[in-house]
Motif scaffolding. Sequence first.
Motif, PDB file in Angstrom:
ATOM      1  N   UNK A  48     -46.502 -11.034 -65.016  1.00  0.00           N
ATOM      2  CA  UNK A  48     -45.591  -9.922 -65.329  1.00  0.00           C
ATOM      3  C   UNK A  48     -44.971  -9.431 -64.018  1.00  0.00           C
ATOM      4  N   UNK A  49     -43.997  -8.543 -64.138  1.00  0.00           N
ATOM      5  CA  UNK A  49     -43.315  -8.058 -62.926  1.00  0.00           C
ATOM      6  C   UNK A  49     -43.989  -6.837 -62.310  1.00  0.00           C
ATOM      7  N   UNK A  50     -45.125  -6.381 -62.911  1.00  0.00           N
ATOM      8  CA  UNK A  50     -45.753  -5.146 -62.427  1.00  0.00           C
ATOM      9  C   UNK A  50     -46.231  -5.267 -60.984  1.00  0.00           C
ATOM     10  N   UNK A  51     -46.791  -6.442 -60.619  1.00  0.00           N
ATOM     11  CA  UNK A  51     -47.290  -6.614 -59.247  1.00  0.00           C
ATOM     12  C   UNK A  51     -46.135  -6.627 -58.246  1.00  0.00           C
ATOM     13  N   UNK A  52     -44.990  -7.154 -58.635  1.00  0.00           N
ATOM     14  CA  UNK A  52     -43.818  -7.145 -57.757  1.00  0.00           C
ATOM     15  C   UNK A  52     -43.388  -5.707 -57.485  1.00  0.00           C
ATOM     16  N   UNK A  53     -43.371  -4.896 -58.504  1.00  0.00           N
ATOM     17  CA  UNK A  53     -42.961  -3.492 -58.344  1.00  0.00           C
ATOM     18  C   UNK A  53     -43.993  -2.722 -57.501  1.00  0.00           C
ATOM     19  N   UNK A  54     -45.261  -3.005 -57.709  1.00  0.00           N
ATOM     20  CA  UNK A  54     -46.302  -2.355 -56.903  1.00  0.00           C
ATOM     21  C   UNK A  54     -46.159  -2.742 -55.437  1.00  0.00           C
ATOM     22  N   UNK A  55     -45.880  -4.023 -55.184  1.00  0.00           N
ATOM     23  CA  UNK A  55     -45.713  -4.497 -53.814  1.00  0.00           C
ATOM     24  C   UNK A  55     -44.508  -3.832 -53.146  1.00  0.00           C
ATOM     25  N   UNK A  56     -43.405  -3.731 -53.868  1.00  0.00           N
ATOM     26  CA  UNK A  56     -42.200  -3.126 -53.299  1.00  0.00           C
ATOM     27  C   UNK A  56     -42.425  -1.657 -52.982  1.00  0.00           C
ATOM     28  N   UNK A  57     -43.135  -0.965 -53.863  1.00  0.00           N
ATOM     29  CA  UNK A  57     -43.411   0.453 -53.639  1.00  0.00           C
ATOM     30  C   UNK A  57     -44.237   0.678 -52.377  1.00  0.00           C
ATOM     31  N   UNK A  58     -45.064  -0.326 -52.009  1.00  0.00           N
ATOM     32  CA  UNK A  58     -45.895  -0.214 -50.808  1.00  0.00           C
ATOM     33  C   UNK A  58     -45.155  -0.637 -49.548  1.00  0.00           C
ATOM     34  N   UNK A 101     -61.045 -12.365 -55.641  1.00  0.00           N
ATOM     35  CA  UNK A 101     -62.014 -12.517 -56.716  1.00  0.00           C
ATOM     36  C   UNK A 101     -61.953 -11.503 -57.829  1.00  0.00           C
ATOM     37  N   UNK A 102     -60.808 -10.882 -58.041  1.00  0.00           N
ATOM     38  CA  UNK A 102     -60.702  -9.901 -59.115  1.00  0.00           C
ATOM     39  C   UNK A 102     -60.394 -10.581 -60.447  1.00  0.00           C
ATOM     40  N   UNK A 103     -60.749  -9.895 -61.516  1.00  0.00           N
ATOM     41  CA  UNK A 103     -60.576 -10.485 -62.835  1.00  0.00           C
ATOM     42  C   UNK A 103     -59.115 -10.481 -63.276  1.00  0.00           C
ATOM     43  N   UNK A 104     -58.285  -9.646 -62.639  1.00  0.00           N
ATOM     44  CA  UNK A 104     -56.844  -9.688 -62.911  1.00  0.00           C
ATOM     45  C   UNK A 104     -56.090  -9.553 -61.604  1.00  0.00           C
ATOM     46  N   UNK A 105     -54.888 -10.084 -61.591  1.00  0.00           N
ATOM     47  CA  UNK A 105     -54.092 -10.149 -60.356  1.00  0.00           C
ATOM     48  C   UNK A 105     -53.647  -8.760 -59.892  1.00  0.00           C
ATOM     49  N   UNK A 106     -53.416  -7.856 -60.845  1.00  0.00           N
ATOM     50  CA  UNK A 106     -53.012  -6.504 -60.475  1.00  0.00           C
ATOM     51  C   UNK A 106     -54.075  -5.843 -59.610  1.00  0.00           C
ATOM     52  N   UNK A 107     -55.345  -6.073 -59.975  1.00  0.00           N
ATOM     53  CA  UNK A 107     -56.434  -5.503 -59.181  1.00  0.00           C
ATOM     54  C   UNK A 107     -56.459  -6.041 -57.772  1.00  0.00           C
ATOM     55  N   UNK A 108     -56.243  -7.350 -57.610  1.00  0.00           N
ATOM     56  CA  UNK A 108     -56.215  -7.935 -56.270  1.00  0.00           C
ATOM     57  C   UNK A 108     -55.053  -7.405 -55.446  1.00  0.00           C
TER      58      UNK A 108
END
Length: 525
Positions: free
Chosen positions: A477-487, A445-452
């Motif tokens: 965008x590719x930012x969430x992919x990079x955040x996921x990989x970093x985790x 339920x976040x307003x943007x996907x990065x937050x979720x």
Amino acid sequence: MARLALLSVSDKTGIVELARSLVDTFGFRLISSGGTAKTLMAAGLPVTKVSDYTGSPEILGGRVKTLHPRIHGGILARPDLEGDRADLAANAMEAIDLVVVNLYPFEQTVAQAGVTLDQAIENIDIGGPTMIRAAAKNHAYLTVLCNPHQYGSYLQALGDHDGTIPLSLRQSFALAAFRHTAAYDRAIVTYLTETLPGDSEDSATPHSALPSTWDLQGQRVQSLRYGENPHQEAAWYQTGAVPTGWAAAQQIQGKELSYNNLVDLEAARRIIAEFVAPDHPPAVAILKHNNPCGVALGDSQLQAYQAALAADPVSAFGGIVAFNQPLDTPTAAAMTDLFLECIVVPGCGAEAAELLQKKSKVRVLILPDLTTGPVAMPKPIAGGFLLQNADTQMELPDQWQIVTQAQPTAAQLEELLFAWKVVKHVKSNAIVVSRDRATAGVGAGQMNRVGSVKIALEQAGEKAQGAVLSSDAFFPFDDSVRTAAAAGIAAIIQPGGSMRDKDSIAAADELGLVMVLTGVRHFLH
């Protein structure tokens, strides 16, 4: 001359007692048809058959009995009008003072397994609705009763008002009668819409399309203490005469269900239905405020429950737990350590039920059919409502696209399917991280996907290492992919369809991730 009452009922509950009071206490004469006449005669009551009263026999195998001017003239007459009195006298008709009619059990008939279209059609009442509507229209001059529950209040009113019925009560009965016939017609339309090969209002419309008109009618099951908040009034309705779904569930213990309980229970049913199939391993879903806080599969029910609880034990407090298999004793024992609002299972053994009684306030419901739910989903808006088909599309992994250089293992594909089934039931924007067939983190339920993404990964913590991540909609965008990989995420499943899909795929290739595109979006607002 004694007043005239017309009695013709399918549901004969209380009809003999009503008729006896009408005759013995208030001096009515009775006319009746078919099985109702036989029932009254067998009880020793004086009754005139409709065919004798009209002078016309029942014809067409009983299809035509009460469709006669002497019946409908008597129902629709206005005795205070000189013209109506003259017409009655000229045609040897009498004004009818009371009409007691209920209808063929259409909904009960079509609810039976194996019922044919011909059988359903024969249970469409014609004479009954005609008499009810005529009597309800003329309620200024007579009374119409269509439910045995009304008989007592009618007789009491007769006694309290010297044999008359106050206009306000006649109006109340008339409104109930119109509701009765409206619900009956709606049931017929619903059945035929689902049964006949197309929508007769638009022959070009395929059968699977939403209809050009859609009505929602319900019968109140119970008034609820309040709605989402104490200042909001609420009630629970079932949509047919035959209880189905939650109206047919068996509550074996616990307090009365609340509005929020029922909303959460339906969300729980929808998600656990994803894991109901022959030989499916045990599945458990724990929900809070419509969102899953823990979902898991296991080799045993207890293992699945423990994994679902471990996903988010803080949110599970006061939650709803749903199981895809009958509750066993070890799992029941484990649940006594946690405060829960509701438990829903397709079955429950005696020993498990006895253990749950230690938590007497928890509501335990048996719902044998977890998979059958609403076909259409309405959402009210100002001036009307929106309608959509329920999101029940089957997940088809053989139609997915693997778009990265890294290819998923069989185990990863199984994990991706699990995560994809769960994210479908998380409020958008939705992200689910899963590992070992259990959710590890949920972003809802976040307003943007990065937050979720950040919420789900933070909740997963170290469990994100080697886990998979599912997203209900594409990554813009590719930012969430990079955040996921970093985790530490190893594989991602998402619908695809963004103008920048290539950027996300390139980032996945750069970072060594698997990425699967389903081609299907699962927004849930």
